[in-house]
Motif scaffolding. Structure first.
Motif, PDB file in Angstrom:
ATOM      1  N   THR A  33       4.201   2.344   6.762  1.00 21.16           N
ATOM      2  CA  THR A  33       2.944   2.782   6.137  1.00 21.16           C
ATOM      3  C   THR A  33       2.039   1.593   5.817  1.00 21.16           C
ATOM      4  O   THR A  33       0.930   1.788   5.324  1.00 21.16           O
ATOM      5  CB  THR A  33       3.205   3.554   4.821  1.00 21.16           C
ATOM      6  N   LEU A  34       2.528   0.377   6.068  1.00 19.01           N
ATOM      7  CA  LEU A  34       1.794  -0.857   5.752  1.00 19.01           C
ATOM      8  C   LEU A  34       1.455  -0.944   4.265  1.00 19.01           C
ATOM      9  O   LEU A  34       0.360  -1.388   3.883  1.00 19.01           O
ATOM     10  CB  LEU A  34       0.504  -0.962   6.584  1.00 19.01           C
ATOM     11  N   THR A  35       2.368  -0.511   3.440  1.00 21.17           N
ATOM     12  CA  THR A  35       2.156  -0.600   1.992  1.00 21.17           C
ATOM     13  C   THR A  35       2.580  -1.986   1.517  1.00 21.17           C
ATOM     14  O   THR A  35       3.716  -2.402   1.743  1.00 21.17           O
ATOM     15  CB  THR A  35       2.975   0.480   1.271  1.00 21.17           C
ATOM     16  N   TYR A  36       1.637  -2.670   0.845  1.00 27.30           N
ATOM     17  CA  TYR A  36       1.902  -4.042   0.422  1.00 27.30           C
ATOM     18  C   TYR A  36       1.915  -4.108  -1.100  1.00 27.30           C
ATOM     19  O   TYR A  36       1.041  -4.701  -1.740  1.00 27.30           O
ATOM     20  CB  TYR A  36       0.815  -4.956   1.018  1.00 27.30           C
ATOM     21  N   SER A  37       2.915  -3.439  -1.678  1.00 29.90           N
ATOM     22  CA  SER A  37       3.073  -3.438  -3.133  1.00 29.90           C
ATOM     23  C   SER A  37       4.476  -2.925  -3.435  1.00 29.90           C
ATOM     24  O   SER A  37       5.180  -2.451  -2.533  1.00 29.90           O
ATOM     25  CB  SER A  37       2.007  -2.540  -3.785  1.00 29.90           C
ATOM     26  N   ASP A  73      -8.957   5.343  -4.690  1.00 28.59           N
ATOM     27  CA  ASP A  73      -7.919   4.308  -4.663  1.00 28.59           C
ATOM     28  C   ASP A  73      -8.612   2.946  -4.650  1.00 28.59           C
ATOM     29  O   ASP A  73      -9.258   2.575  -3.656  1.00 28.59           O
ATOM     30  CB  ASP A  73      -7.041   4.487  -3.416  1.00 28.59           C
ATOM     31  N   ILE A  74      -8.482   2.205  -5.742  1.00 30.51           N
ATOM     32  CA  ILE A  74      -9.163   0.905  -5.853  1.00 30.51           C
ATOM     33  C   ILE A  74      -8.201  -0.180  -5.362  1.00 30.51           C
ATOM     34  O   ILE A  74      -7.210  -0.473  -6.011  1.00 30.51           O
ATOM     35  CB  ILE A  74      -9.607   0.636  -7.307  1.00 30.51           C
ATOM     36  N   GLY A  75      -8.519  -0.748  -4.210  1.00 26.95           N
ATOM     37  CA  GLY A  75      -7.620  -1.711  -3.558  1.00 26.95           C
ATOM     38  C   GLY A  75      -6.675  -0.950  -2.652  1.00 26.95           C
ATOM     39  O   GLY A  75      -5.458  -0.960  -2.828  1.00 26.95           O
ATOM     40  N   LEU A  97     -11.240   1.747  -1.649  1.00 30.93           N
ATOM     41  CA  LEU A  97     -12.039   0.516  -1.689  1.00 30.93           C
ATOM     42  C   LEU A  97     -11.149  -0.655  -1.327  1.00 30.93           C
ATOM     43  O   LEU A  97     -10.020  -0.755  -1.824  1.00 30.93           O
ATOM     44  CB  LEU A  97     -12.586   0.248  -3.102  1.00 30.93           C
ATOM     45  N   THR A  98     -11.635  -1.523  -0.479  1.00 32.14           N
ATOM     46  CA  THR A  98     -10.893  -2.746  -0.145  1.00 32.14           C
ATOM     47  C   THR A  98     -11.882  -3.876   0.048  1.00 32.14           C
ATOM     48  O   THR A  98     -13.045  -3.640   0.396  1.00 32.14           O
ATOM     49  CB  THR A  98     -10.036  -2.579   1.131  1.00 32.14           C
ATOM     50  N   ARG A  99     -11.418  -5.099  -0.137  1.00 35.05           N
ATOM     51  CA  ARG A  99     -12.275  -6.262   0.108  1.00 35.05           C
ATOM     52  C   ARG A  99     -11.961  -6.887   1.454  1.00 35.05           C
ATOM     53  O   ARG A  99     -12.531  -7.916   1.801  1.00 35.05           O
ATOM     54  CB  ARG A  99     -12.087  -7.286  -1.004  1.00 35.05           C
ATOM     55  N   GLY A 138      -1.620  -2.872  -7.087  1.00 39.77           N
ATOM     56  CA  GLY A 138      -1.541  -4.217  -6.508  1.00 39.77           C
ATOM     57  C   GLY A 138      -2.882  -4.922  -6.384  1.00 39.77           C
ATOM     58  O   GLY A 138      -2.989  -5.883  -5.610  1.00 39.77           O
ATOM     59  N   ALA A 139      -3.891  -4.493  -7.126  1.00 44.55           N
ATOM     60  CA  ALA A 139      -5.205  -5.145  -7.055  1.00 44.55           C
ATOM     61  C   ALA A 139      -5.589  -5.797  -8.388  1.00 44.55           C
ATOM     62  O   ALA A 139      -6.256  -6.841  -8.405  1.00 44.55           O
ATOM     63  CB  ALA A 139      -6.268  -4.132  -6.646  1.00 44.55           C
ATOM     64  N   PHE A 140      -5.154  -5.212  -9.498  1.00 44.28           N
ATOM     65  CA  PHE A 140      -5.490  -5.707 -10.841  1.00 44.28           C
ATOM     66  C   PHE A 140      -5.110  -7.185 -10.993  1.00 44.28           C
ATOM     67  O   PHE A 140      -5.742  -7.928 -11.745  1.00 44.28           O
ATOM     68  CB  PHE A 140      -4.733  -4.849 -11.867  1.00 44.28           C
TER      69      PHE A 140
END
Ligand code: SAM
Length: 294
Positions: A33-37, A73-75, A97-99, A138-140
């Motif tokens: 799932t490419l989850t990075y957290s 979903d933020i990040g 949202l992603t950067r 995983g963004a905070f």
């Protein structure tokens, strides 16, 4: 090729050809799932993919996804949560949202009309309608800058909580997952810089999260699942080592080695308790309470 390899191979092939080496690198050793957290490990669980799906479902439940029309979903990374929300929990509309341009392209390329993705910092985002739930995983960790004094960190976190509160419908929840320092006021050590774990940001401590959200949200549940993250890092490390030659081909030996050290050090830090992994469910407080107390 074993079952796990087959899935990784499938994901690597599913990445559109114009996607960058960055996504291909992470696809080598993250779960499909490419989850990075941090994942959610139950006793006896030994499959990273299953543990990641459980984590996504945990956050879906915290924001009552079954009754939600719109979730933010933020990040959002490569979109694992927004996908899970629409495909498994029946949420009609999600926004991520992603950067990262490659992540935004990747999510857009899924071509799912129920998933909207923006290459945007939350600070600049302005939704047209409120959300029934917000998740940020995983963004905070990245919201305060290295060297920021405590008041500046609290101010950054508070801006985030103010935005989230403003974007949520009354009574709704924010499900937050973040790495944090366990000891208050700890400054990064040379060891932290050695691995470049968080080269530009300063991790929070728990008291800062509580202070920054005070009067805006009430904390409904709080978990420190640091051993889940120790295990997630060990699983990533095993997968990384199993595909090391391909990683080196993609990013070079120096970066591959640095990454391996990073994964080892973080696994250890969570095991020893230097780092915490908080999952915090925050319920939006109503305006009257904010005025009365704030
Ligand atoms: C470690 S990844 C986690 C991704 C995803 N939540 C997951 O669990 O796989 C951090 C994500 O947060 C995003 N991010 C970091 N700071 C952000 C900001 N200020 N506004 C929006 N997204 C941000 C990054 O672009 C990235 O997508």
């Amino acid at each position: 090729m074993n079952h796990t390899d087959e899935r990784a191979h499938h994901v690597a092939n599913a990445i559109p050809r114009d996607h960058d080496a960055e996504t291909a690198f992470y696809a080598l050793w993250l779960d499909p799932t490419l989850t990075y957290s941090c994942a959610w490990w139950d006793d006896g669980e030994d499959d990273l993919h299953a543990a990641q799906l459980k984590k996504l479902d945990y956050h879906a439940e915290q924001v009552r996804a079954a009754e939600a029309r719109r979730i933010l979903d933020i990040g959002c990374g490569w979109g694992s949560l927004v996908r899970r929300l629409v495909e498994h929990h029946g949420v009609p509309h999600t926004v991520g949202l992603t950067r990262s341009p490659s992540q935004a392209d990747y999510v857009a390329s899924l071509g799912d009309a129920r998933i909207e993705v923006h290459l945007a910092d939350w600070a600049d985002y302005a939704p047209e309608e409120p959300f029934d739930g917000i998740v940020s995983v995983g963004a905070f960790e990245l919201f305060a800058r290295l060297g920021d004094p405590r008041p500046a960190r609290i101010a950054s976190y508070r801006r985030f909580f103010e935005k989230c509160r403003g974007w949520l419908a009354p009574g709704k929840t924010l499900s937050l997952q973040t790495i944090a320092y366990t000891r208050g006021q700890r400054e990064p050590t040379p060891g932290d810089r050695f691995v470049d774990a968080f080269p530009v940001s300063r991790l929070p401590v728990l008291a800062e999260i509580a202070e920054a959200s005070d009067g805006l949200f009430e904390i409904e549940t709080l978990r420190n699942d640091r051993l889940h993250h120790a295990r997630t890092f060990r699983a990533w490390l095993d997968r990384f080592r199993a595909r090391r030659a391909r990683a080196v081909a993609l990013v070079g030996e120096a970066r591959a080695l640095r990454f391996e050290h990073y994964l080892e050090l973080l696994a250890q830090s969570f095991q020893l308790g230097t780092l915490a992994l908080y999952r915090v469910t925050l319920r939006r407080l109503e305006q009257s309470r904010v005025r009365a107390e704030g």
